[in-house]
Structure formats: structure tokens, C-alpha cells
Design a protein around this motif. Structure first.
Motif, PDB file in Angstrom:
ATOM      1  N   SER A 187       0.921  -1.041  -0.054  1.00 12.85           N
ATOM      2  CA  SER A 187      -0.232   0.294  -0.525  1.00 12.85           C
ATOM      3  C   SER A 187       0.593   1.156  -0.197  1.00 12.85           C
ATOM      4  O   SER A 187       0.355   2.048  -0.500  1.00 12.85           O
ATOM      5  N   LEU A 188       2.572   0.976   0.425  1.00 14.42           N
ATOM      6  CA  LEU A 188       2.814   2.515   0.514  1.00 14.42           C
ATOM      7  C   LEU A 188       3.041   2.605  -0.313  1.00 14.42           C
ATOM      8  O   LEU A 188       3.419   3.894  -0.598  1.00 14.42           O
ATOM      9  N   LYS A 189       3.337   1.335  -1.204  1.00 12.34           N
ATOM     10  CA  LYS A 189       4.478   1.362  -2.544  1.00 12.34           C
ATOM     11  C   LYS A 189       3.425   2.033  -3.106  1.00 12.34           C
ATOM     12  O   LYS A 189       3.617   3.841  -3.923  1.00 12.34           O
ATOM     13  N   ARG A 190       1.947   1.733  -3.120  1.00 14.65           N
ATOM     14  CA  ARG A 190       1.410   2.705  -4.724  1.00 14.65           C
ATOM     15  C   ARG A 190       0.965   3.904  -4.230  1.00 14.65           C
ATOM     16  O   ARG A 190       0.536   5.084  -4.990  1.00 14.65           O
ATOM     17  N   ILE A 191       1.104   4.533  -2.623  1.00 10.87           N
ATOM     18  CA  ILE A 191       0.801   5.607  -1.897  1.00 10.87           C
ATOM     19  C   ILE A 191       1.839   6.699  -1.857  1.00 10.87           C
ATOM     20  O   ILE A 191       1.611   7.552  -2.355  1.00 10.87           O
ATOM     21  N   GLU A 192       2.775   5.879  -2.581  1.00 14.20           N
ATOM     22  CA  GLU A 192       3.889   7.210  -2.406  1.00 14.20           C
ATOM     23  C   GLU A 192       4.251   7.326  -3.941  1.00 14.20           C
ATOM     24  O   GLU A 192       4.924   8.282  -4.295  1.00 14.20           O
ATOM     25  N   SER A 197       3.569  11.972  -8.169  1.00 10.79           N
ATOM     26  CA  SER A 197       2.898  12.376  -9.242  1.00 10.79           C
ATOM     27  C   SER A 197       1.970  13.468  -8.450  1.00 10.79           C
ATOM     28  O   SER A 197       2.359  14.382  -9.304  1.00 10.79           O
ATOM     29  N   LEU A 198       1.399  13.921  -7.196  1.00 14.21           N
ATOM     30  CA  LEU A 198       1.040  14.973  -7.018  1.00 14.21           C
ATOM     31  C   LEU A 198       1.962  16.073  -6.254  1.00 14.21           C
ATOM     32  O   LEU A 198       1.682  17.330  -6.814  1.00 14.21           O
ATOM     33  N   LEU A 199       3.137  15.445  -5.969  1.00 11.86           N
ATOM     34  CA  LEU A 199       4.220  16.692  -5.891  1.00 11.86           C
ATOM     35  C   LEU A 199       4.549  17.225  -6.959  1.00 11.86           C
ATOM     36  O   LEU A 199       4.953  17.945  -7.679  1.00 11.86           O
ATOM     37  N   ILE A 210      -1.698  10.266 -12.319  1.00 12.43           N
ATOM     38  CA  ILE A 210      -1.322   8.840 -11.736  1.00 12.43           C
ATOM     39  C   ILE A 210      -1.364   8.040 -12.833  1.00 12.43           C
ATOM     40  O   ILE A 210      -2.613   7.605 -13.022  1.00 12.43           O
ATOM     41  N   ASP A 211      -0.079   6.678 -12.379  1.00 12.23           N
ATOM     42  CA  ASP A 211      -0.690   5.929 -13.096  1.00 12.23           C
ATOM     43  C   ASP A 211      -1.217   4.670 -12.416  1.00 12.23           C
ATOM     44  O   ASP A 211      -1.195   3.927 -11.781  1.00 12.23           O
ATOM     45  N   ILE A 212      -2.419   4.215 -12.852  1.00  7.43           N
ATOM     46  CA  ILE A 212      -3.143   3.067 -12.943  1.00  7.43           C
ATOM     47  C   ILE A 212      -3.286   1.647 -13.599  1.00  7.43           C
ATOM     48  O   ILE A 212      -4.224   0.434 -13.515  1.00  7.43           O
ATOM     49  N   SER A 213      -2.024   1.516 -14.268  1.00  2.93           N
ATOM     50  CA  SER A 213      -1.999   0.255 -15.282  1.00  2.93           C
ATOM     51  C   SER A 213      -1.948  -0.775 -13.970  1.00  2.93           C
ATOM     52  O   SER A 213      -2.190  -1.473 -13.947  1.00  2.93           O
ATOM     53  N   SER A 214      -0.732  -0.704 -13.212  1.00  6.95           N
ATOM     54  CA  SER A 214      -0.558  -1.612 -11.941  1.00  6.95           C
ATOM     55  C   SER A 214      -1.925  -1.359 -10.845  1.00  6.95           C
ATOM     56  O   SER A 214      -1.480  -2.186  -9.683  1.00  6.95           O
TER      57      SER A 214
END
Length: 468
Positions: A187-192, A197-199, A210-214
Motif C-alpha cells: 500500500s505504501l508503494k502505491r501511495i508513494e 505524481s501529486l508533488l 497518476i499511473d493506474i496500469s498496476s
């Protein structure tokens, strides 16, 4: 660092809490299971002793001493596990038959149950040191019958069950914690990835998504919704900027022509009064042109397109050049101009923009500091950031307005009539600082204002990589 993030993440703390409550629930269930199993074991022991006592009584009543011997021999045969011990005694409890040598020294419990613990010698076994549960009865003829069973096997069985249940609970806790750490890491990997992306979006790259492929499940739905929101924001921001840019472009051209015409009239005008009026109009036109130019510069900086101009900048030389440029202005107002410069090395950024930002801050400090006041410009560095400090002894900024001063065209009410300006200086400074991944802070100087610009050292290489 990664483990610290995992252990302090909401996902890990949530799963640890879930595992803790699950462990409590599992413990209660296992205790209930153990209670049922132990009850069944001991109930079976009680039933078996009562059945054996009944059969022993029947064997004695039918065959006497010989009948008891045959009964015991059958029960204690080589193919049977010896669990029961039998004793038949006369009215004085002297042995008549059975595989116990004497009537044991028993303790009576509720329900007529007996218990004892001693080394009993039998005819067919070596000495046995164990605990027994027993039940006795007295015949009408006066004989005493006793059946005993050692329940070490029952205790071993219940201990085995209890051990298995405890190990199951411990395994649940360990596996749950490990699973929580793994899930938190994923989860942390996805949140990071989302945060990165937001930064980039906050730094001005509004085309980033935001990448949604994975991503799957809730993270995918969240990312899709955030991307749709960003699409909408980009459309709105682009529309607003396009309108302001078009206005700035469209008005700057006629204003430029107007100023040129006024300059021509000024050169050809012989009447001094008319020349003064034309000169005032030229100043007004210059102010309007400066406003539109500032708007276009801010729009260009906020778009992130100026990263192409990044290079190695000597901050010490840059701030020194600004000081050299504005020291005469401070001297004209008889202000005390103090500096504190440290050799901080190179910074990766746009020199022209950084020079303009620092110049705006120093210009504001001198402008809003009264004659005879103090202006301080400093440059320092710590483990995380380069710090440019500009402080003055002027009127300062009210706490309620410290966030508003970065808005375009906002000016503190007290300064509108006293000092010229368009309210775009700090907006441009903030845009430049954000372009360089930095932060700007407004603090009270008691009296006056203290502005601290922080340019991160560790982000210099990252900015260089994005610029390339």
C-alpha cells in the motif's frame, strides 16, 4: 527508512489493530474449544469409571473372588492398555481381590468422587507414580468395591490440545503481523507513487497523471477519480490562464503603441505643462506594461516551462549581486543595511529567476522600511536546505494577511495609498521558489517582517533530472 515508513503507516497500524482484535477473538474461541474438549475428556473419564464399577460389581456378585480375578485378567490383558485398577475389600477394607494391593488413602470430592496420588504396586505392573480418580461403592453384604483410573493420559491430551491452540494463536499473531507489514509495504508503494505524481503536479506540471496500469480495486478507483478531477482542474486553470495571458498579450501591444506615441508627443511638445502631462501618462503606461509583463512572467514560471533554463548557480555570488544593486537605494533612505553571507556552494536552478525573486524581496524590504530603519540580508545552509533570509524593521504584515499576500494583486490595506505597486511581487517570488521545489516562510521580526526562502539541497539533482 522504508521499514520506519511501513511501521508508521496507517495500513500497518490498522492491520496490527485488526490482528490484535482478531487474536483476542481467536483466544476466546480457543478457550471455549479447550473448555468443551476438557469437559468431554473428563466426562468420558467419569462415565468410564462408573461403567467399570458397575461391571466389577456384577462380576463379584456372579463369580465372587474368582469372577473378579477373571474380570481383572480380561481388563489387563497383554493387548489392552492398563487404565483401570480394581479393589475388592471386606467390611474392614482388607483386600479380597483386584490388582491394587491396598485401599488407597483418598480424598473425597463432590459427587462421591475420590482422588489419590501414590505409588501403587500391582500384580502385573511395576510401581506406578501417577494421579488417580476413583469411585467406590459398598455392597449390601458389607464388601467395599473401588475402581480407579489414572488420568495422566487425559491431562496429556488436554495439555496437547491447549499447546496446539496456543501455538495456533501465536502463529495467527505472527503471520498476521507479517501479512500486515507486507500489505502495508504494498500500500505504501502505491501511495508513494501517488504522492510523487501529486508533488510533480503541485510543482507546476499539470499534465502529470497518476499511473493506474498496476493499480487494482480501491486504489484504481481512487486514482481514476483523482485523474478525472485533475483533468477538470487543468481545463479550468488553462482557461483562466489563457484568458489572463490573452488579455496581457492583447493589451500590451496597444499599450506599447500608446507609450511610443506619447514618447513622440513628449519629444515634439514645446509647452512645459503639456510635457509634464505627457510624462505622467508615460509613467502610467510603463506601470501598466510592467503589470502585464509580471503577469506573463508568473504564468510562464507556474507552467514549469522555465526548467529548461536550469544550470549551476553560485548563490553567494547571486545574493551579493542583489545586495550590490540595492545598497545605494538603502543608503538614500539612510537605512542600516546588514548582510551575513556564508559560502554555500552551487545550487541547480534558473539564475535569472532566482535573482529576480531575491531582488523583489530586498526591494520590498527597503520600500516598506522607514528612513533610518534596518534591513538584513543573509545566506546560510544546513543539512537540508539553502536559506536566504531578508528581514526589515518596517510595519510588517498582519497575521491574517500572511497567506493572502501571495495572491495576485493582493495588497495590505495600509500600503495601498503609501507605496506604489501592483501586488504581484510576492506572487512571482512564490512561483519561482515553488519552481525550485522550495518553501517560503513569513515570520515576525519584532518589529517588521522576516522572510526565509528555503531551497532544498537534496532536490537539486532531481530538478536537474526533470529538466533534462
Amino acid at each position: 527508512m522504508m521499514l520506519n515508513k511501513i511501521f508508521t503507516s496507517f495500513t500497518f497500524r490498522f492491520l496490527v489493530g485488526y490482528v490484535a482484535w482478531l487474536s483476542v477473538a481467536v483466544l476466546l474461541v480457543l478457550m471455549l474449544i479447550y473448555a468443551f474438549i476438557a469437559y468431554d475428556f473428563f466426562s468420558d473419564v467419569h462415565r468410564s469409571v462408573e461403567v467399570e464399577l458397575k461391571e466389577l460389581r456384577e462380576a463379584y456378585e456372579e463369580g465372587g473372588e474368582e469372577g473378579v480375578d477373571r474380570f481383572v485378567e480380561v481388563r489387563s490383558g497383554p493387548t489392552r492398555l492398563i487404565r483401570f485398577f480394581y479393589y475388592v475389600g471386606d467390611s474392614e477394607r482388607h483386600k479380597v481381590a483386584g490388582n491394587l494391593e491396598e485401599w488407597p488413602n483418598t480424598k473425597e470430592y463432590r459427587g462421591g468422587w475420590l482422588g489419590f496420588d501414590f505409588a501403587s504396586l500391582t500384580k502385573i505392573a511395576d510401581p506406578v507414580n501417577t494421579e488417580f480418580i476413583a469411585r467406590s461403592t459398598r455392597l449390601e453384604s458389607g464388601e467395599h468395591l473401588l475402581v480407579a483410573r489414572h488420568y495422566a493420559d487425559v491431562l496429556n491430551s488436554t495439555t496437547l490440545v491447549a499447546g496446539a491452540l496456543i501455538r495456533s494463536m501465536v502463529a495467527t499473531i505472527i503471520l498476521g503481523t507479517i501479512g500486515g507489514a507486507i500489505m502495508a509495504g504494498l500500500s505504501l508503494k502505491r501511495i508513494e507513487a501517488i504522492n510523487e505524481s501529486l508533488l510533480r503536479i503541485m510543482s507546476g506540471d499539470f499534465s502529470e497523471r497518476i499511473d493506474i496500469s498496476s493499480s487494482t480495486g480501491d486504489f484504481r478507483r481512487l486514482s481514476v477519480n483523482v485523474n478525472q478531477m485533475l483533468d477538470r482542474i487543468e481545463v479550468l486553470m488553462t482557461g483562466v490562464r489563457q484568458v489572463s495571458d490573452n488579455i496581457a498579450h492583447d493589451l500590451r501591444t496597444p499599450l506599447t503603441r500608446l507609450r511610443n506615441r506619447l514618447s513622440e508627443l513628449y519629444d515634439d511638445c514645446d509647452n512645459p505643462q503639456n510635457r509634464e502631462q505627457v510624462e505622467a501618462l508615460i509613467e502610467e503606461a510603463d506601470g501598466l506594461l510592467g503589470t502585464f509583463s509580471a503577469l506573463l512572467r508568473i504564468a510562464q514560471v507556474e507552467s514549469g516551462n522555465r526548467r529548461s533554463g536550469f544550470g549551476e548557480v553560485d548563490l553567494c555570488t547571486l545574493v551579493s549581486d542583489v545586495i550590490e544593486l540595492y545598497e545605494p537605494l538603502a543608503s538614500d533612505k539612510e537605512q542600516q543595511f546588514n548582510t551575513a553571507m556564508a559560502r554555500v556552494g552551487k545550487f541547480h536552478g534558473d539564475r535569472n529567476l532566482l535573482f529576480q525573486a531575491v531582488a523583489n524581496l530586498v526591494d520590498n524590504a527597503i520600500k516598506y522600511t522607514p528612513e533610518g530603519g534596518r534591513v538584513h540580508v543573509g545566506l546560510s545552509v544546513d543539512a537540508k536546505a539553502f536559506k536566504i533570509t531578508v528581514a526589515d524593521s518596517g510595519v510588517g504584515i498582519p497575521a491574517a494577511d500572511k497567506e493572502k499576500v501571495f495572491q495576485r494583486f493582493f495588497r495590505v490595506e495600509g500600503s495601498r495609498s503609501q507605496h506604489p505597486g501592483n501586488g504581484l511581487g510576492l506572487s512571482l517570488v512564490q512561483a519561482v521558489v515553488r519552481l525550485h521545489d522550495g518553501f517560503i516562510e513569513l515570520e515576525d521580526n519584532h518589529p517588521g517582517l522576516r522572510i526565509v526562502v528555503r531551497l532544498p539541497r537534496q532536490n537539486a539533482s532531481a530538478s536537474h533530472a526533470r529538466a533534462i
